[in-house]
Scaffold this motif. Structure first.
Motif, PDB file in Angstrom:
ATOM      1  N   SER A  35     -11.285  -0.065   5.039  1.00  0.00           N
ATOM      2  CA  SER A  35     -11.240  -1.356   5.724  1.00  0.00           C
ATOM      3  C   SER A  35     -11.500  -1.131   7.215  1.00  0.00           C
ATOM      4  CB  SER A  35      -9.874  -1.999   5.529  1.00  0.00           C
ATOM      5  OG  SER A  35      -8.890  -1.239   6.215  1.00  0.00           O
ATOM      6  N   ASP A  64      -8.751   0.834   8.524  1.00  0.00           N
ATOM      7  CA  ASP A  64      -8.856   2.253   8.139  1.00  0.00           C
ATOM      8  C   ASP A  64      -9.804   2.991   9.075  1.00  0.00           C
ATOM      9  OD1 ASP A  64      -7.194   1.731   6.004  1.00  0.00           O
ATOM     10  OD2 ASP A  64      -8.841   1.498   4.571  1.00  0.00           O
ATOM     11  N   GLU A 111       0.844  -1.192   0.000  1.00  0.00           N
ATOM     12  CA  GLU A 111       0.000   0.000   0.000  1.00  0.00           C
ATOM     13  C   GLU A 111       0.882   1.245   0.000  1.00  0.00           C
ATOM     14  OE1 GLU A 111      -3.027   0.305   2.984  1.00  0.00           O
ATOM     15  OE2 GLU A 111      -4.036  -1.511   2.317  1.00  0.00           O
ATOM     16  N   HIS A 130      -5.408   0.556  -2.070  1.00  0.00           N
ATOM     17  CA  HIS A 130      -5.797  -0.835  -1.838  1.00  0.00           C
ATOM     18  C   HIS A 130      -5.365  -1.593  -3.080  1.00  0.00           C
ATOM     19  CE1 HIS A 130      -9.195  -0.087   1.333  1.00  0.00           C
ATOM     20  NE2 HIS A 130      -7.990   0.190   1.782  1.00  0.00           N
ATOM     21  N   HIS A 140      -4.426   6.610   0.474  1.00  0.00           N
ATOM     22  CA  HIS A 140      -3.656   5.369   0.469  1.00  0.00           C
ATOM     23  C   HIS A 140      -4.258   4.441  -0.567  1.00  0.00           C
ATOM     24  CE1 HIS A 140      -6.917   3.956   3.130  1.00  0.00           C
ATOM     25  NE2 HIS A 140      -6.497   2.716   2.908  1.00  0.00           N
TER      26      HIS A 140
HETATM   27 ZN   LIG Z   1      -7.248   0.911   3.481  1.00  0.00          ZN
END
Ligand SMILES: [Zn+2]
Length: 131
Positions: free
Chosen positions: A87, A90, A23, A79, A77
């Motif tokens: 997520s 996150d 990532e 994925h 960021h």
């Molecule tokens: Zn993420």
């Protein structure tokens, strides 16, 4: 809505591709929801499923933004293998409810970029306008 200049939008995608399968992450500085400058960070986790930014790097960027009177408008960021939706990690690590969380997904051949505001009660999808 977050407004992102095209060169910065493209630079984020390139950054994501460069770091893939790990990532990538970075900060978007600007004013009133309009991005003016992107700052690439190194992902200290070196992970394909999570990221973190070093406090030293953050400090440097915050100082630079302050000098140029920029605010932190967004954090981005990538994925690399999943859809562009925050997520659980996150959400757990979202400390700034007013800051846009921009996610670049490389799951499909054509990258997909989405923005959200992650608040305590829910995840709010936000529009991205390329300027
Ligand atoms: Zn993420």
């Amino acid at each position: 809505m977050i407004k992102i200049p095209k060169p910065i939008y493209i630079a984020m995608i390139e950054h994501a591709r460069k770091e893939s399968p790990l990532e990538c992450c970075g900060i978007l500085g600007g004013r009133d929801g309009t991005v003016e400058k992107g700052f690439e960070f190194s992902n200290t986790e070196k992970s394909p499923i999570r990221y973190s930014m070093s406090p030293q790097e953050q400090l440097k960027v915050f100082e630079e933004m302050e000098k140029e009177s920029l605010e932190m408008v967004g954090i981005y960021h990538s994925h690399t293998h999943t859809i562009p939706f925050p997520s659980e990690t996150d959400v757990r690590l979202a400390f700034y409810p007013e800051v846009f969380s921009v996610i670049i997904s490389l799951k499909e051949e054509t990258p997909v970029v989405k923005a959200f505001r992650i608040r305590e009660d829910a995840i709010y999808p936000e529009e991205i306008e390329m300027i």
